[in-house]
Scaffold this motif. Structure first.
Motif, short mmCIF file in Angstrom:
data_model
loop_
_atom_site.label_atom_id
_atom_site.label_comp_id
_atom_site.label_asym_id
_atom_site.label_seq_id
_atom_site.Cartn_x
_atom_site.Cartn_y
_atom_site.Cartn_z
N GLU A 97 1.08 4.42 -2.86
CA GLU A 97 1.23 6.00 -2.68
C GLU A 97 2.56 6.57 -2.98
O GLU A 97 2.46 7.69 -3.65
CB GLU A 97 0.94 6.13 -0.99
N GLN A 112 1.09 10.25 2.90
CA GLN A 112 0.08 9.24 3.35
C GLN A 112 1.01 7.84 3.33
O GLN A 112 0.75 7.08 4.18
CB GLN A 112 -0.81 9.20 2.16
N ALA A 113 1.81 7.59 2.33
CA ALA A 113 2.88 6.36 2.48
C ALA A 113 3.13 6.41 3.97
O ALA A 113 3.72 5.61 4.70
CB ALA A 113 3.59 6.25 1.40
N SER A 165 3.14 -2.46 -5.98
CA SER A 165 2.34 -1.41 -5.50
C SER A 165 0.78 -2.04 -5.63
O SER A 165 0.08 -2.77 -6.26
CB SER A 165 2.35 -0.46 -6.69
N THR A 187 1.12 11.50 -6.97
CA THR A 187 0.22 11.97 -6.12
C THR A 187 0.90 13.02 -5.32
O THR A 187 0.38 13.38 -4.21
CB THR A 187 -0.39 10.66 -5.11
N HIS A 226 0.92 -0.98 0.19
CA HIS A 226 0.01 0.04 -0.14
C HIS A 226 0.81 1.19 0.03
O HIS A 226 0.48 2.17 -0.77
CB HIS A 226 -0.88 -0.03 1.24
N GLY A 249 1.05 12.23 -1.49
CA GLY A 249 1.42 10.58 -1.50
C GLY A 249 2.30 10.03 -0.70
O GLY A 249 2.29 9.16 0.08
#
Length: 433
Positions: free
Chosen positions: A43, A200-201, A261, A193, A39, A197
């Motif tokens: 991101e 968030q990762a 991914s 992103t 996940h 991104g």
């Protein structure tokens, strides 16, 4: 009464430095290490290691705050006690309540994750949920019997999980791997992103780091706490960081960024690739699922221990019913808190959505760490071990990541925090009257 009674029963100091380190490592090497990398790759893209580094920095900032505070307040409760002593009862309650609601949700999520790996099925149906309830009861029984049994069980689980991860890393680097070379995959440019991104990762990776401060919540049970608690926190965090960097590099080498991914079980994917390329490792995919389930059980063991100790501390200070401050005369554990926690988590695993539980947990726990950083920031120079800049960075990161969680988790968290504050206000009014 608003302060801890001098006659309140104490827990036993039975955890040495190695025991404390093992519990810290066991708290972090849970389900996250087996799920989060796919996940996070979706991101962060080629900036995967940048996201991991950001998460590690935030975890380090929070860990140093917890270590600095725990050296001064070596008692049960962690940031609840830290906030109460440094900032006042209400902000201490914010930390304690955030820990309880966040980690209780996380406990349910860990139990469901363990059952999902250990019980065959495409979704979380009743077989998995009933298995999760059974796992909770087994873990609660181990915790009830005393903290030394908890440390011993955690040591066994950590040993198995670390061995399996080491084999996965070694085997992954023995095969030819992905078509795109590792150096080309580690593109420092931002993903589509953008900065969001990567952040968030980093938030996802932080979930995999969460647990490093569990040692601080058990400060009353660690021998030579002023010396051993700070050492144990940083040793546990450093050990896990090294493992995560090696796992990230192995996954990119073996699977490749494109296949990695979004993969829900990236280590299982890597094991499949290794088994296909080398008959020597054909058995590897068979062991990944049970080891992942065992890792989740190990994290669950440490989670329930920490929640019980924070409940004990809050009950001692009249922020929860005083009956929860009882310590078992034989086993030396907060047995009533342990029993009630087990009952609540059993209900949650039978009813709760896994994804929602993780988001809700992150919101509560990040606010808990916000109070830890704030508390450490107010400590005097005489007890300061780390620069204030680390605590300021930790505070900013905790708030930012917390409010970047999915909107339902943020709204739900704010509602439950409001209910907690309402309960404390009612309890204080009732005590005064």
């Amino acid at each position: 009464m608003s302060t801890e009674s001098a006659s309140a029963p104490s827990l036993r100091r039975a955890l040495s430095l190695p025991h404390a380190v093992i519990i810290g490592v066991g708290s972090m090497l849970g389900a996250g290490v087996f799920t989060v990398f796919g996940h996070a790759a979706a991101e962060a893209g080629g900036a995967l290691l940048i996201a991991l580094g950001l998460a590690a920095f935030v975890a380090f900032a929070n860990a140093t705050s917890s270590a600095q505070l725990a050296a001064v307040y070596p008692t049960s409760g962690g940031s609840y006690i830290f906030g109460r002593e440094q900032l006042g009862p209400w902000r201490g309650f914010l930390a304690g309540w955030g820990f309880l609601i966040g980690k209780t949700a996380s406990t349910a999520a860990m139990a469901l994750t363990a059952a999902a790996y250990l019980v065959p099925g495409d979704s979380l149906g009743w077989p998995q949920r009933l298995a999760a309830a059974g796992i909770v009861l087994v873990i609660a029984t181990i915790n009830y019997r005393g903290v030394q049994r908890t440390a011993t069980a955690t040591a066994v689980i950590v040993g198995i999980v670390v061995a399996a991860l080491a084999i996965s890393i070694i085997s992954g680097f023995t095969v030819s791997g992905a078509e795109v070379p590792l150096a080309e995959q580690l593109n420092p440019l931002l993903p589509e992103t953008g900065v969001l991104g990567v952040v968030q990762a980093a938030g996802l990776f932080f979930f995999a780091f969460a647990g490093f401060a569990r040692i601080a919540t058990m400060g009353e049970e660690v021998t030579e706490p002023t010396k051993n608690i700070p050492r144990a926190i940083l040793l546990a965090l450093g050990t896990v960081l090294v493992l995560y960097v090696l796992i990230s590099l192995m996954l990119l080498h073996t699977v490749g960024l494109q296949k990695l991914s979004g993969a829900p079980a990236p280590l299982a994917v890597a094991a499949g690739v290794v088994a296909d390329e080398s008959s020597t490792w054909s058995w590897l995919p068979v062991v990944i699922a049970p080891v992942a389930g065992l890792a989740a059980c190990g994290a669950l063991l440490a989670l329930m221990t920490g929640i019980g100790r924070t409940t004990l501390a809050m009950a001692r200070h009249d922020d929860l019913p005083n009956s929860l401050a009882a310590v078992h005369p034989k086993f030396g554990v907060p047995h009533r808190a342990e029993v009630i926690l087990a009952a609540i988590v059993v209900v949650l695993v039978l009813t709760l959505d896994l994804r929602g539980a993780i988001g809700f947990s992150s919101f509560g726990v990040l606010l808990y760490y916000f109070i830890a950083n704030w508390s450490a920031l107010t400590q005097s120079a005489q007890v300061r071990r780390y620069p204030k800049a680390l605590q300021i960075a930790g505070m900013i990161a905790c708030v930012g990541i917390a409010f970047l969680q999915p909107l339902p988790a943020v709204i739900g968290g704010l509602i439950v925090f409001a209910l907690g504050f309402g309960y404390r206000f009612w309890r204080q009014r009732k005590t005064v009257s």
